[in-house]
Enzyme design. Sequence first.
Site, PDB file in Angstrom:
ATOM      1  N   ASP A  16      42.762  44.133  35.315  1.00  0.00           N
ATOM      2  CA  ASP A  16      41.859  45.454  35.237  1.00  0.00           C
ATOM      3  C   ASP A  16      40.574  44.841  34.157  1.00  0.00           C
ATOM      4  OD1 ASP A  16      41.090  47.908  35.107  1.00  0.00           O
ATOM      5  OD2 ASP A  16      42.290  48.335  33.699  1.00  0.00           O
ATOM      6  N   GLY A  17      39.460  45.512  34.278  1.00  0.00           N
ATOM      7  CA  GLY A  17      38.438  45.231  33.402  1.00  0.00           C
ATOM      8  C   GLY A  17      37.106  44.543  33.890  1.00  0.00           C
ATOM      9  N   ARG A  20      33.830  46.433  33.445  1.00  0.00           N
ATOM     10  CA  ARG A  20      33.526  46.649  31.810  1.00  0.00           C
ATOM     11  C   ARG A  20      33.137  45.276  31.322  1.00  0.00           C
ATOM     12  NH1 ARG A  20      38.886  49.445  30.003  1.00  0.00           N
ATOM     13  NH2 ARG A  20      39.230  48.823  32.125  1.00  0.00           N
ATOM     14  N   TRP A  21      33.571  44.192  32.027  1.00  0.00           N
ATOM     15  CA  TRP A  21      33.176  42.872  31.614  1.00  0.00           C
ATOM     16  C   TRP A  21      31.727  42.699  31.891  1.00  0.00           C
ATOM     17  CZ3 TRP A  21      31.269  38.657  34.411  1.00  0.00           C
ATOM     18  CH2 TRP A  21      31.259  37.503  33.729  1.00  0.00           C
ATOM     19  N   HIS A  33      33.511  41.228  39.518  1.00  0.00           N
ATOM     20  CA  HIS A  33      34.616  40.998  40.408  1.00  0.00           C
ATOM     21  C   HIS A  33      34.450  39.508  40.891  1.00  0.00           C
ATOM     22  CE1 HIS A  33      35.600  45.091  40.571  1.00  0.00           C
ATOM     23  NE2 HIS A  33      34.510  45.558  41.037  1.00  0.00           N
ATOM     24  N   TRP A  65      39.499  53.101  47.401  1.00  0.00           N
ATOM     25  CA  TRP A  65      38.548  53.604  48.462  1.00  0.00           C
ATOM     26  C   TRP A  65      37.803  54.513  48.153  1.00  0.00           C
ATOM     27  CZ3 TRP A  65      38.334  50.371  52.325  1.00  0.00           C
ATOM     28  CH2 TRP A  65      39.496  49.599  52.820  1.00  0.00           C
ATOM     29  N   LEU A 127      54.609  28.374  45.820  1.00  0.00           N
ATOM     30  CA  LEU A 127      54.334  29.451  45.491  1.00  0.00           C
ATOM     31  C   LEU A 127      54.018  30.459  46.346  1.00  0.00           C
ATOM     32  CD1 LEU A 127      53.683  31.262  42.889  1.00  0.00           C
ATOM     33  CD2 LEU A 127      51.244  30.188  43.087  1.00  0.00           C
ATOM     34  N   ARG A 184      49.223  43.201  32.364  1.00  0.00           N
ATOM     35  CA  ARG A 184      48.036  44.231  32.551  1.00  0.00           C
ATOM     36  C   ARG A 184      46.895  43.494  31.476  1.00  0.00           C
ATOM     37  NH1 ARG A 184      47.227  50.095  34.476  1.00  0.00           N
ATOM     38  NH2 ARG A 184      44.968  49.743  34.593  1.00  0.00           N
ATOM     39  N   ARG A 190      48.835  51.724  31.394  1.00  0.00           N
ATOM     40  CA  ARG A 190      49.326  52.522  32.864  1.00  0.00           C
ATOM     41  C   ARG A 190      50.039  51.533  33.794  1.00  0.00           C
ATOM     42  NH1 ARG A 190      44.407  54.952  31.551  1.00  0.00           N
ATOM     43  NH2 ARG A 190      43.251  53.473  32.923  1.00  0.00           N
ATOM     44  N   LEU A 191      50.803  52.113  34.605  1.00  0.00           N
ATOM     45  CA  LEU A 191      50.954  51.422  35.542  1.00  0.00           C
ATOM     46  C   LEU A 191      50.146  51.453  36.978  1.00  0.00           C
ATOM     47  CD1 LEU A 191      54.866  51.943  35.063  1.00  0.00           C
ATOM     48  CD2 LEU A 191      53.559  50.072  34.765  1.00  0.00           C
ATOM     49  N   GLU A 203      59.511  43.055  32.352  1.00  0.00           N
ATOM     50  CA  GLU A 203      59.013  43.001  30.854  1.00  0.00           C
ATOM     51  C   GLU A 203      57.349  43.211  31.223  1.00  0.00           C
ATOM     52  OE1 GLU A 203      60.572  42.642  28.050  1.00  0.00           O
ATOM     53  OE2 GLU A 203      62.598  42.208  29.247  1.00  0.00           O
TER      54      GLU A 203
HETATM   55  C1  FPP Z   1      39.746  46.278  38.420  1.00  0.00           C
HETATM   56  O1  FPP Z   1      38.591  46.012  37.545  1.00  0.00           O
HETATM   57  C2  FPP Z   1      39.737  45.284  39.488  1.00  0.00           C
HETATM   58  C3  FPP Z   1      39.714  45.663  40.770  1.00  0.00           C
HETATM   59  C4  FPP Z   1      39.544  46.927  41.252  1.00  0.00           C
HETATM   60  C5  FPP Z   1      39.719  44.547  41.762  1.00  0.00           C
HETATM   61  C6  FPP Z   1      40.406  43.142  41.465  1.00  0.00           C
HETATM   62  C7  FPP Z   1      39.740  42.219  42.335  1.00  0.00           C
HETATM   63  C8  FPP Z   1      39.593  40.843  41.934  1.00  0.00           C
HETATM   64  C9  FPP Z   1      39.897  40.426  40.625  1.00  0.00           C
HETATM   65  C10 FPP Z   1      38.509  39.966  42.711  1.00  0.00           C
HETATM   66  C11 FPP Z   1      38.951  39.894  44.135  1.00  0.00           C
HETATM   67  C12 FPP Z   1      40.492  39.412  44.476  1.00  0.00           C
HETATM   68  C13 FPP Z   1      40.665  38.325  44.913  1.00  0.00           C
HETATM   69  C14 FPP Z   1      42.190  38.058  45.360  1.00  0.00           C
HETATM   70  C15 FPP Z   1      39.795  37.115  45.339  1.00  0.00           C
HETATM   71  P1  FPP Z   1      37.619  47.394  37.630  1.00  0.00           P
HETATM   72  O2  FPP Z   1      36.670  47.254  38.311  1.00  0.00           O
HETATM   73  O3  FPP Z   1      38.933  48.652  37.537  1.00  0.00           O
HETATM   74  O4  FPP Z   1      37.245  47.441  35.906  1.00  0.00           O
HETATM   75  P2  FPP Z   1      36.859  48.457  34.986  1.00  0.00           P
HETATM   76  O5  FPP Z   1      38.182  49.260  34.782  1.00  0.00           O
HETATM   77  O6  FPP Z   1      36.598  47.915  33.946  1.00  0.00           O
HETATM   78  O7  FPP Z   1      35.758  49.295  35.663  1.00  0.00           O
END
Ligand code: FPP
Length: 236
Positions: A16-17, A20-21, A33, A65, A127, A184, A190-191, A203
Amino acid sequence: MPEEPPPPVHIAVIMDGNGRWAKERGLPRREGHRAGAESVRRCVEACKELGVRYLTLYAFSSENWNRPPAEITALMTLLERFLEQKAEEMMRQNVRLQAIGHLERLPDKTRRKLEAAIERTAANDSLTLVLALSYGSREEITEAARSLVREAAAGRLGPDEVTPERLAGYLYTAGIPDPDLLIRTSGEMRLSNFLLWQISYAELVIFKKFWPDFGESDLFEAVGEYSRRHRRFGGL
Ligand code: FPP
């Protein structure tokens, strides 16, 4: 010297994040991403180093989506590029790829690349990297319940035969051990509809930092924290 506790067999991650990053840096979300995909690579390497057997990543939820079409396209393109570029590396590193979720909802091109990588890496056994794509836990459990009802309606299953083990056999994750550790990032508690059945005894380790800043040392730290906790499975 005290004996090293064994590493978790299965680590699951809510990445997550990314958005925001990117925002913090004045960049478009897709750049977050893209940087997040680099963290995926680091995380896989750290898991290999530790001898972890399964790594499940929440890469795209069923709720994702609802994001703007341009962001969905950017994520699918990133996934396709990841599958193309990393298939070779996965072969070299003996990593097997699997996927869970409503994969038929993915664009054809993405799904074909995913299936090709899954097929190509099927015999690898160090793995297993499991990508959760178009994944939602409630949908998964509902589908399992539907399969049980179908069996019952066909007269092959009675009420007493509905057990946790049988239900788990109908989940996407059938055959994969439950996660021992759930990580997370970005500080949320949150889950988010992720592996709700499977993480019953996992854990939880939460990091404040955003996913693109997550590195190998963070994974080692999470595993250290996991090892220090006394896991009792509800018993003494
Ligand atoms: C959450 O950040 C992340 C996602 C919805 C997508 C996760 C995807 C990747 C890490 C890249 C592609 C994955 C692979 C396997 C190549 P967010 O966009 O919800 O961030 P925010 O909460 O800060 O808006």
